[in-house]
Motif scaffolding. Structure first.
Motif, PDB file in Angstrom:
ATOM      1  N   THR A  90       0.830  -1.193   0.000  1.00 26.08           N
ATOM      2  CA  THR A  90       0.000   0.000   0.000  1.00 26.08           C
ATOM      3  C   THR A  90       0.870   1.251   0.000  1.00 26.08           C
ATOM      4  O   THR A  90       1.753   1.402   0.845  1.00 26.08           O
ATOM      5  CB  THR A  90      -0.933   0.016   1.221  1.00 26.08           C
ATOM      6  N   ALA A  91       0.628   2.130  -0.964  1.00 25.08           N
ATOM      7  CA  ALA A  91       1.422   3.350  -1.104  1.00 25.08           C
ATOM      8  C   ALA A  91       0.878   4.172  -2.259  1.00 25.08           C
ATOM      9  O   ALA A  91       0.008   3.703  -3.011  1.00 25.08           O
ATOM     10  CB  ALA A  91       2.889   3.007  -1.369  1.00 25.08           C
ATOM     11  N   VAL A  92       1.404   5.356  -2.394  1.00 20.51           N
ATOM     12  CA  VAL A  92       1.192   6.124  -3.615  1.00 20.51           C
ATOM     13  C   VAL A  92       2.321   5.751  -4.571  1.00 20.51           C
ATOM     14  O   VAL A  92       3.502   5.835  -4.205  1.00 20.51           O
ATOM     15  CB  VAL A  92       1.185   7.637  -3.348  1.00 20.51           C
ATOM     16  N   TYR A  93       1.960   5.343  -5.750  1.00 19.33           N
ATOM     17  CA  TYR A  93       2.932   4.921  -6.748  1.00 19.33           C
ATOM     18  C   TYR A  93       3.127   6.053  -7.757  1.00 19.33           C
ATOM     19  O   TYR A  93       2.160   6.566  -8.332  1.00 19.33           O
ATOM     20  CB  TYR A  93       2.463   3.652  -7.446  1.00 19.33           C
ATOM     21  N   TYR A  94       4.388   6.393  -7.975  1.00 21.02           N
ATOM     22  CA  TYR A  94       4.740   7.477  -8.880  1.00 21.02           C
ATOM     23  C   TYR A  94       5.508   6.939 -10.079  1.00 21.02           C
ATOM     24  O   TYR A  94       6.454   6.160  -9.921  1.00 21.02           O
ATOM     25  CB  TYR A  94       5.617   8.510  -8.176  1.00 21.02           C
ATOM     26  N   CYS A  95       5.116   7.400 -11.245  1.00 19.79           N
ATOM     27  CA  CYS A  95       5.852   7.067 -12.460  1.00 19.79           C
ATOM     28  C   CYS A  95       7.019   8.041 -12.605  1.00 19.79           C
ATOM     29  O   CYS A  95       6.894   9.239 -12.300  1.00 19.79           O
ATOM     30  CB  CYS A  95       4.929   7.183 -13.664  1.00 19.79           C
ATOM     31  N   ASN A  96       8.128   7.520 -13.057  1.00 21.33           N
ATOM     32  CA  ASN A  96       9.334   8.337 -13.252  1.00 21.33           C
ATOM     33  C   ASN A  96       9.902   8.126 -14.650  1.00 21.33           C
ATOM     34  O   ASN A  96       9.906   7.015 -15.172  1.00 21.33           O
ATOM     35  CB  ASN A  96      10.389   7.951 -12.215  1.00 21.33           C
ATOM     36  N   TYR A  97      10.341   9.232 -15.247  1.00 25.11           N
ATOM     37  CA  TYR A  97      11.063   9.191 -16.525  1.00 25.11           C
ATOM     38  C   TYR A  97      12.399   9.869 -16.298  1.00 25.11           C
ATOM     39  O   TYR A  97      12.446  11.047 -15.925  1.00 25.11           O
ATOM     40  CB  TYR A  97      10.270   9.917 -17.601  1.00 25.11           C
ATOM     41  N   HIS A  98      13.468   9.110 -16.466  1.00 22.71           N
ATOM     42  CA  HIS A  98      14.822   9.628 -16.245  1.00 22.71           C
ATOM     43  C   HIS A  98      15.535   9.685 -17.590  1.00 22.71           C
ATOM     44  O   HIS A  98      15.778   8.650 -18.203  1.00 22.71           O
ATOM     45  CB  HIS A  98      15.581   8.717 -15.284  1.00 22.71           C
ATOM     46  N   SER A  99      15.824  10.892 -18.048  1.00 25.67           N
ATOM     47  CA  SER A  99      16.433  11.044 -19.369  1.00 25.67           C
ATOM     48  C   SER A  99      17.929  11.322 -19.276  1.00 25.67           C
ATOM     49  O   SER A  99      18.401  11.927 -18.316  1.00 25.67           O
ATOM     50  CB  SER A  99      15.751  12.192 -20.123  1.00 25.67           C
ATOM     51  N   LEU A 100      18.649  10.840 -20.253  1.00 22.81           N
ATOM     52  CA  LEU A 100      20.083  11.089 -20.353  1.00 22.81           C
ATOM     53  C   LEU A 100      20.382  11.574 -21.767  1.00 22.81           C
ATOM     54  O   LEU A 100      20.039  10.903 -22.739  1.00 22.81           O
ATOM     55  CB  LEU A 100      20.896   9.825 -20.062  1.00 22.81           C
ATOM     56  N   VAL A 101      21.009  12.737 -21.834  1.00 26.55           N
ATOM     57  CA  VAL A 101      21.351  13.318 -23.130  1.00 26.55           C
ATOM     58  C   VAL A 101      22.825  13.689 -23.113  1.00 26.55           C
ATOM     59  O   VAL A 101      23.269  14.414 -22.220  1.00 26.55           O
ATOM     60  CB  VAL A 101      20.497  14.559 -23.434  1.00 26.55           C
ATOM     61  N   ALA A 102      23.569  13.180 -24.087  1.00 28.70           N
ATOM     62  CA  ALA A 102      24.980  13.533 -24.220  1.00 28.70           C
ATOM     63  C   ALA A 102      25.109  14.676 -25.211  1.00 28.70           C
ATOM     64  O   ALA A 102      24.587  14.610 -26.330  1.00 28.70           O
ATOM     65  CB  ALA A 102      25.778  12.331 -24.699  1.00 28.70           C
ATOM     66  N   ARG A 103      25.808  15.739 -24.767  1.00 29.97           N
ATOM     67  CA  ARG A 103      25.933  16.912 -25.641  1.00 29.97           C
ATOM     68  C   ARG A 103      27.255  17.600 -25.337  1.00 29.97           C
ATOM     69  O   ARG A 103      27.519  17.964 -24.198  1.00 29.97           O
ATOM     70  CB  ARG A 103      24.761  17.857 -25.423  1.00 29.97           C
ATOM     71  N   GLU A 104      28.060  17.742 -26.351  1.00 31.88           N
ATOM     72  CA  GLU A 104      29.348  18.434 -26.236  1.00 31.88           C
ATOM     73  C   GLU A 104      30.190  17.877 -25.099  1.00 31.88           C
ATOM     74  O   GLU A 104      30.760  18.614 -24.293  1.00 31.88           O
ATOM     75  CB  GLU A 104      29.130  19.940 -26.056  1.00 31.88           C
ATOM     76  N   GLY A 105      30.253  16.551 -25.029  1.00 33.23           N
ATOM     77  CA  GLY A 105      31.113  15.903 -24.051  1.00 33.23           C
ATOM     78  C   GLY A 105      30.550  15.807 -22.648  1.00 33.23           C
ATOM     79  O   GLY A 105      31.215  15.305 -21.740  1.00 33.23           O
ATOM     80  N   LYS A 106      29.344  16.283 -22.438  1.00 30.43           N
ATOM     81  CA  LYS A 106      28.730  16.205 -21.112  1.00 30.43           C
ATOM     82  C   LYS A 106      27.438  15.397 -21.195  1.00 30.43           C
ATOM     83  O   LYS A 106      26.819  15.309 -22.249  1.00 30.43           O
ATOM     84  CB  LYS A 106      28.426  17.606 -20.581  1.00 30.43           C
ATOM     85  N   VAL A 107      27.057  14.811 -20.050  1.00 25.40           N
ATOM     86  CA  VAL A 107      25.811  14.059 -19.969  1.00 25.40           C
ATOM     87  C   VAL A 107      24.838  14.842 -19.096  1.00 25.40           C
ATOM     88  O   VAL A 107      25.159  15.201 -17.957  1.00 25.40           O
ATOM     89  CB  VAL A 107      26.027  12.658 -19.387  1.00 25.40           C
ATOM     90  N   TYR A 108      23.687  15.121 -19.638  1.00 26.26           N
ATOM     91  CA  TYR A 108      22.655  15.853 -18.918  1.00 26.26           C
ATOM     92  C   TYR A 108      21.546  14.875 -18.529  1.00 26.26           C
ATOM     93  O   TYR A 108      21.037  14.134 -19.362  1.00 26.26           O
ATOM     94  CB  TYR A 108      22.101  16.982 -19.785  1.00 26.26           C
ATOM     95  N   GLU A 109      21.189  14.900 -17.250  1.00 29.32           N
ATOM     96  CA  GLU A 109      20.160  14.014 -16.742  1.00 29.32           C
ATOM     97  C   GLU A 109      19.006  14.831 -16.176  1.00 29.32           C
ATOM     98  O   GLU A 109      19.218  15.858 -15.527  1.00 29.32           O
ATOM     99  CB  GLU A 109      20.721  13.100 -15.640  1.00 29.32           C
ATOM    100  N   ASN A 110      17.816  14.340 -16.419  1.00 29.53           N
ATOM    101  CA  ASN A 110      16.627  14.993 -15.877  1.00 29.53           C
ATOM    102  C   ASN A 110      15.642  13.943 -15.390  1.00 29.53           C
ATOM    103  O   ASN A 110      15.547  12.855 -15.966  1.00 29.53           O
ATOM    104  CB  ASN A 110      15.948  15.864 -16.939  1.00 29.53           C
ATOM    105  N   ASP A 111      14.920  14.282 -14.354  1.00 25.14           N
ATOM    106  CA  ASP A 111      13.876  13.416 -13.826  1.00 25.14           C
ATOM    107  C   ASP A 111      12.526  14.100 -13.952  1.00 25.14           C
ATOM    108  O   ASP A 111      12.383  15.281 -13.635  1.00 25.14           O
ATOM    109  CB  ASP A 111      14.133  13.095 -12.346  1.00 25.14           C
ATOM    110  N   TYR A 112      11.566  13.336 -14.407  1.00 24.94           N
ATOM    111  CA  TYR A 112      10.188  13.796 -14.500  1.00 24.94           C
ATOM    112  C   TYR A 112       9.306  12.814 -13.730  1.00 24.94           C
ATOM    113  O   TYR A 112       9.561  11.609 -13.731  1.00 24.94           O
ATOM    114  CB  TYR A 112       9.749  13.877 -15.962  1.00 24.94           C
ATOM    115  N   TRP A 113       8.264  13.369 -13.112  1.00 23.02           N
ATOM    116  CA  TRP A 113       7.406  12.546 -12.262  1.00 23.02           C
ATOM    117  C   TRP A 113       5.950  12.698 -12.639  1.00 23.02           C
ATOM    118  O   TRP A 113       5.503  13.779 -13.013  1.00 23.02           O
ATOM    119  CB  TRP A 113       7.580  12.956 -10.800  1.00 23.02           C
ATOM    120  N   GLY A 114       5.224  11.602 -12.487  1.00 24.78           N
ATOM    121  CA  GLY A 114       3.784  11.681 -12.601  1.00 24.78           C
ATOM    122  C   GLY A 114       3.199  12.188 -11.297  1.00 24.78           C
ATOM    123  O   GLY A 114       3.912  12.421 -10.312  1.00 24.78           O
ATOM    124  N   ARG A 115       1.874  12.341 -11.296  1.00 29.88           N
ATOM    125  CA  ARG A 115       1.217  12.884 -10.108  1.00 29.88           C
ATOM    126  C   ARG A 115       1.026  11.845  -9.013  1.00 29.88           C
ATOM    127  O   ARG A 115       0.750  12.192  -7.867  1.00 29.88           O
ATOM    128  CB  ARG A 115      -0.145  13.458 -10.505  1.00 29.88           C
TER     129      ARG A 115
END
Length: 123
Positions: A90-115
């Protein structure tokens, strides 16, 4: 930005089954992981299951053998099939999308969440 729309959830008896779905839209990328986390009042949000764009799957130990995560790439949707549910699920379940983008030698990460969607396992 990425938008996540969750479906499923509700009340189920112990030993029962339930399926959650999470559809992603917006600025999707080719390298990502999607999954589910859960949270109970007063406690931290914890990983339940994730699946990467390459198909790598992770589960928290307490759900191994009972939960199964899968994805439909054509629909940008991830599913969580939950069987043999226990009251402690029993809990609140959250969906997560974790993106990884490589650009100019760096890796950018972002997290997005559902409600979040409430899952209650009770007789």
């Amino acid at each position: 930005q990425v938008q996540l729309v969750e479906s499923g959830g509700g009340l189920v008896q112990p030993g029962g089954s339930m399926r959650l779905a999470c559809a992603a839209s917006g600025s999707l990328v080719s390298t990502y992981s999607m999954g589910w986390y859960r949270q109970t009042p007063g406690r931290q949000r914890v990983l339940v299951a994730t699946i990467s764009s390459g198909g790598t799957i992770n589960y928290r130990d307490s759900v191994k053998g009972r939960f199964a995560i899968s994805k439909d790439d054509a629909k940008n949707t991830v599913y969580l099939q939950m069987d043999s549910l226990k009251p402690e699920d029993t809990a609140v379940y959250y969906c997560n999308y974790h993106s990884l983008v490589a650009r100019e030698g760096k890796v950018y990460e972002n997290d997005y969440w559902g409600r979040g969607t409430q899952v209650t396992v009770s007789s």
